[in-house]
Every structure is written in C-alpha cells, then in structure tokens.
Design an enzyme around this catalytic site. Sequence first.
Site, mmCIF file in Angstrom:
data_model
loop_
_atom_site.group_PDB
_atom_site.id
_atom_site.type_symbol
_atom_site.label_atom_id
_atom_site.label_comp_id
_atom_site.label_asym_id
_atom_site.label_seq_id
_atom_site.Cartn_x
_atom_site.Cartn_y
_atom_site.Cartn_z
ATOM 1 N N LYS A 1 0.836 -1.211 0.000
ATOM 2 C CA LYS A 1 0.000 0.000 0.000
ATOM 3 C C LYS A 1 0.868 1.258 0.000
ATOM 4 O O LYS A 1 0.611 2.203 -0.742
ATOM 5 C CB LYS A 1 -0.900 -0.014 1.246
ATOM 6 C CG LYS A 1 -1.548 1.312 1.555
ATOM 7 C CD LYS A 1 -2.392 1.263 2.810
ATOM 8 C CE LYS A 1 -1.668 1.439 4.111
ATOM 9 N NZ LYS A 1 -1.329 2.795 4.518
ATOM 10 N N ASN A 2 1.906 1.245 0.835
ATOM 11 C CA ASN A 2 2.700 2.466 0.993
ATOM 12 C C ASN A 2 3.624 2.744 -0.191
ATOM 13 O O ASN A 2 4.215 3.810 -0.272
ATOM 14 C CB ASN A 2 3.510 2.413 2.294
ATOM 15 C CG ASN A 2 2.610 2.607 3.507
ATOM 16 O OD1 ASN A 2 1.427 2.916 3.359
ATOM 17 N ND2 ASN A 2 3.166 2.416 4.697
ATOM 18 N N CYS B 1 -4.025 7.424 10.142
ATOM 19 C CA CYS B 1 -4.066 6.810 11.467
ATOM 20 C C CYS B 1 -3.677 7.817 12.548
ATOM 21 O O CYS B 1 -2.742 8.600 12.355
ATOM 22 C CB CYS B 1 -3.110 5.616 11.525
ATOM 23 S SG CYS B 1 -3.759 4.131 10.746
ATOM 24 N N ARG C 1 1.972 14.042 13.420
ATOM 25 C CA ARG C 1 2.201 13.907 11.982
ATOM 26 C C ARG C 1 2.196 15.247 11.241
ATOM 27 O O ARG C 1 1.350 15.506 10.379
ATOM 28 C CB ARG C 1 1.185 12.937 11.370
ATOM 29 C CG ARG C 1 1.158 11.608 12.097
ATOM 30 C CD ARG C 1 0.359 10.557 11.387
ATOM 31 N NE ARG C 1 1.126 9.849 10.388
ATOM 32 C CZ ARG C 1 0.667 8.820 9.676
ATOM 33 N NH1 ARG C 1 -0.551 8.390 9.854
ATOM 34 N NH2 ARG C 1 1.431 8.225 8.785
ATOM 35 N N ASP D 1 5.891 0.396 11.649
ATOM 36 C CA ASP D 1 4.665 -0.273 11.198
ATOM 37 C C ASP D 1 4.606 -1.749 11.590
ATOM 38 O O ASP D 1 3.581 -2.403 11.393
ATOM 39 C CB ASP D 1 4.512 -0.145 9.673
ATOM 40 C CG ASP D 1 4.033 1.239 9.275
ATOM 41 O OD1 ASP D 1 3.763 2.060 10.163
ATOM 42 O OD2 ASP D 1 3.936 1.500 8.054
ATOM 43 N N ARG E 1 -7.936 -1.037 5.801
ATOM 44 C CA ARG E 1 -7.185 0.010 5.089
ATOM 45 C C ARG E 1 -5.833 -0.510 4.600
ATOM 46 O O ARG E 1 -5.259 0.047 3.672
ATOM 47 C CB ARG E 1 -6.935 1.212 6.012
ATOM 48 C CG ARG E 1 -8.202 1.947 6.369
ATOM 49 C CD ARG E 1 -7.910 3.099 7.287
ATOM 50 N NE ARG E 1 -6.894 3.954 6.684
ATOM 51 C CZ ARG E 1 -6.268 4.934 7.314
ATOM 52 N NH1 ARG E 1 -6.542 5.177 8.563
ATOM 53 N NH2 ARG E 1 -5.389 5.662 6.688
HETATM 54 C C1 UD1 Z 1 4.905 6.662 6.166
HETATM 55 C C2 UD1 Z 1 3.986 5.463 6.082
HETATM 56 C C3 UD1 Z 1 3.640 4.969 7.484
HETATM 57 C C4 UD1 Z 1 4.913 4.687 8.283
HETATM 58 C C5 UD1 Z 1 5.833 5.893 8.258
HETATM 59 C C6 UD1 Z 1 7.191 5.639 8.918
HETATM 60 C C7 UD1 Z 1 2.739 5.928 4.044
HETATM 61 C C8 UD1 Z 1 1.450 6.283 3.412
HETATM 62 N N1 UD1 Z 1 2.772 5.858 5.384
HETATM 63 O O1 UD1 Z 1 4.172 7.686 6.835
HETATM 64 O O2 UD1 Z 1 2.885 3.770 7.359
HETATM 65 O O3 UD1 Z 1 4.562 4.410 9.623
HETATM 66 O O4 UD1 Z 1 6.089 6.305 6.900
HETATM 67 O O5 UD1 Z 1 7.811 4.560 8.323
HETATM 68 O O6 UD1 Z 1 3.716 5.637 3.374
HETATM 69 N N2 UD1 Z 1 7.566 14.289 10.343
HETATM 70 C C9 UD1 Z 1 7.751 15.631 10.635
HETATM 71 N N3 UD1 Z 1 7.489 16.533 9.650
HETATM 72 C C10 UD1 Z 1 7.073 16.159 8.393
HETATM 73 C C11 UD1 Z 1 6.896 14.789 8.122
HETATM 74 C C12 UD1 Z 1 7.162 13.879 9.130
HETATM 75 O O7 UD1 Z 1 8.121 16.006 11.737
HETATM 76 O O8 UD1 Z 1 6.862 17.032 7.545
HETATM 77 C C13 UD1 Z 1 7.832 13.282 11.415
HETATM 78 C C14 UD1 Z 1 6.573 12.519 11.813
HETATM 79 O O9 UD1 Z 1 5.807 13.203 12.760
HETATM 80 C C15 UD1 Z 1 7.152 11.237 12.339
HETATM 81 C C16 UD1 Z 1 8.398 11.032 11.480
HETATM 82 O O10 UD1 Z 1 8.691 12.287 10.900
HETATM 83 O O11 UD1 Z 1 7.541 11.413 13.668
HETATM 84 C C17 UD1 Z 1 8.216 9.994 10.392
HETATM 85 O O12 UD1 Z 1 7.140 10.340 9.570
HETATM 86 P P1 UD1 Z 1 7.117 10.000 8.016
HETATM 87 O O13 UD1 Z 1 8.313 9.169 7.680
HETATM 88 O O14 UD1 Z 1 6.912 11.244 7.264
HETATM 89 O O15 UD1 Z 1 5.837 9.108 7.915
HETATM 90 P P2 UD1 Z 1 4.686 9.181 6.821
HETATM 91 O O16 UD1 Z 1 5.291 9.469 5.486
HETATM 92 O O17 UD1 Z 1 3.581 10.002 7.323
#
Ligand code: UD1
Length: 418
Positions: free
Chosen positions: A22-23, A117, A122, A305, A397
Amino acid sequence: MEKFIIRGGAPLCGTVSVSGAKNAALPCLAACLLTDEPVTLCRIPPLSDIFAMCDILSGLGCRISRPFADEFCIDASHLTACAVPYELAGRLRGSFLVLGPLLARHKKVSIAMPGGCAIGARPIDLHLKGFIAMGATVQNTNGCIEASCRQLHGATIYLDFPSVGATENIMSAAVLAQGETIIENAAAEPEIVDLANFLCRMGARITGAGTDTITIRGVERLHGARHTIIPDRIEAGTWLAAAVATGGDVTVTNIIPDYVKPMTAKLSEMNIPLTIGEDFIRTKPVSSFKAVDVKTLPYPGFPTDMQSQLSALLCLSDGISMITETIFENRFMHAGELCRMGASIKIAGRNAVIEGSKSLSGAKVKASDLRAGAALVIAALAAKGDTEISDIYHIDRGYVALDAKLRTLGASIKREPE
Ligand code: UD1
C-alpha cells in the site's frame, strides 16, 4: 461497521501470498499526475486507502480503469481541477502525496490537511520546507495548504528527519523542476526505491534512492509507463508474527526477503527458526521463544509499522521485552487492548515493557489504528477462546482480504456487522 470474531488456538498452516505494498502504491498513484500519457500500475492492493486515493485522482480529472483487480490504468491527460477538498484529503495521510506532482505539473494546488491513522501529530513541515526551497509559495489558509510557483527549480534540501512522505513528495516534484535537486538525510525505505524506479520508467533522472542522498535532475516532461508495485514487507512480517504466535507452519510467498530483514533478524534473535528462500520465508512450529528489546527506527532499522504486531507476539515470549518507539509518539494504543486479553504491558513515555506469558485469553477489544488492529488479530489467533475485534475498517485500510487469507491457513475468523 464490521467486527471480526476469532476463535483462537488453531496453529496456522499452509501458504499465503503477500499483496502489493500500500505504501508504495500510494505515492506511485499520485505520481501518475506528472504525465499526460497513460500509465499502468500492476500489483496494486485493492484496499480502501487505495480507492480513496483513486477518488482524489478522479476528482482532479484523471480517468481510471481497472482491467484486473490489481491492475490500474491512470490517464491524467486532462486535469480539470487543482484542489483536493477535506472530504477526500481527510480520508488518508497519503493524500498529501499529490501536492508535489500537482505543483510540478500544474504550478498551483490547494489541498486540505491530510488524515490517516491517529498515531501522532504527523506534521507536514518537512514537505513544505522542500517545496519552498524549490521556489514555491506556500500558505496555510483555513485548514488548506495552498501552494503555487512559476516553475520549480532545483535545490539542496536537508531533511531534519528522514521522513518517508517528505522524501517521496519532494522527489516527485523535483523530477520536473529546472536543474538538480539533492535531498540529504532522505528516507531510504524500499517504498522510496520503488517510487524512484517508477519515476525513472517515466523518464525521470534519479540516482541514490535507497541511500540517504538522492539526486534528481529535472527533465522537461515524463511519458507513460508500466510498473509493478513491490510486495508489502509489513504484510509479510505480520504473517510471520501470526504464524509464530500460533505455533504454525506457514510459508509466506511473493516477497522480497531482504526488505523483511529487520523483522527476520529479530525473530532469529528470539530463537525462532526460519527458512528464507529467494522469494519466500517459512516458519516452523516452536513451543517457546525468547523475549527481545526492540527500537523502531527509519529503514533499515526496525519499522514502526511492525512494532504493534511484534509486541503482540512478545506477549507470548519467555521473559521481559522493552519496546522503544522513536518514530510516532502515540503508537502504543494496542497495549491497553492486549492487556484486556491477559497481556502484561507497562507504558512509560516512548517505552513499553512487556512481560511475556504462555497464554492470552479471548476478550472484546477495539482496533484503534491499522497496525494496532493487526496486533489484536495476532493475539486473538493465539488466545484461548473467542475474541471480538471492533472497528476493523482500520485493518481493511492496509490488509487485502486478511480474513479470507487467514481462513485458507485454517484460522477460525468471521466478519460480522457490529
Ligand atoms: C509513512 C507510512 C507509514 C509509516 C511511516 C514511517 C505511508 C502512506 N505511510 O508515513 O505507514 O509508519 O512512513 O515509516 O507511506 N515528520 C515531521 N514533519 C514532516 C513529516 C514527518 O516532523 O513534515 C515526522 C513525523 O511526525 C514522524 C516522522 O517524521 O515522527 C516519520 O514520519 P514520516 O516518515 O513522514 O511518515 P509518513 O510518510 O507520514
């Protein structure tokens, strides 16, 4: 709303095939917006999050057909809108991944803040910093991010944290920017490599995906392509945890074992024997296994995850395990529910201490998010008696036909209206 009713105690036995990730599928679907030629994506998992992304693409004017259940053809030749409303964006976190491609192609985009989620705050600041460095103007107005540019230009962007989503969004925008973009401290997850491979198939010039420095040399336009999504490493790890929890003998097929290594390395440390082939992993029945300490980290560290599912398994271990969650601040929601089933878990901030025991018992529990839901399924399969898991839309999901696949392995699981 539906619930699962699971009668625990039967060892899982047989072969299970893993669906597409999915991701990886979500950013690839969003990247279809970058070209006016048709694109075919194969091994797309037919999940609610994927259909939510398709609704977003359709709302922007894409035509989508589906010749097979897991094959999606996307034609973004005539984009008719550049705004994603709250009703669509709020359905999933991945919705934000259309920002980069739309900005690069359309130069103007408005998108409501994403959903997903409830596992932490986030934020999206890293995505936005990247677009601003590439020359975009970004405003947050009434819960919508409005971004525009004349033409994106290359930039060197250092991510404070190797965010998966920010790396994907910036990389997808940079492919059509003028000049060279370098993403430093980039995420190295397999899903990033898959997206880069897909973009390169469309004519992008990207090197370094899968390392912490990705270089993108902008091109004038991208063309149509056909791409097959990688198998889901988190689904694979979930099957391994479920098999071991039930003392089962399961062969998990259609996978890339290297991508599952953070999980298989932990299972080996727990003294769980595994046979690892080219595209499969087989578990063997074990009556007991060791407790371990686990810390979630960006890839190739242990994936956040997989944390909930491994936690469920560790409830059945010999000894005391310490889990440290470093990625999301609110990812122990499964702990309280597992305790209803007889687990002993104490939370202190970002740490969880799990005292293993030989048995869990069935109870009424609730899935609070996708992976927490998967953890409850694993616990229920191993527990004595019946477990009722409510709010299973979270599980739907991220797992294709989880209940049907479980039944082929001999599990007793029913889906019923709540
Ligand atoms: C993606 C995955 C999710 C997985 C996560 C970490 C998808 C759709 N989802 O989520 O399943 O758990 O990677 O492997 O691919 N952060 C910031 N600022 C930002 C973006 C992120 O501070 O602009 C922080 C987040 O709060 C978190 C960390 O970075 O603490 C990791 O987040 P991120 O790697 O961005 O996760 P997602 O891309 O949301």
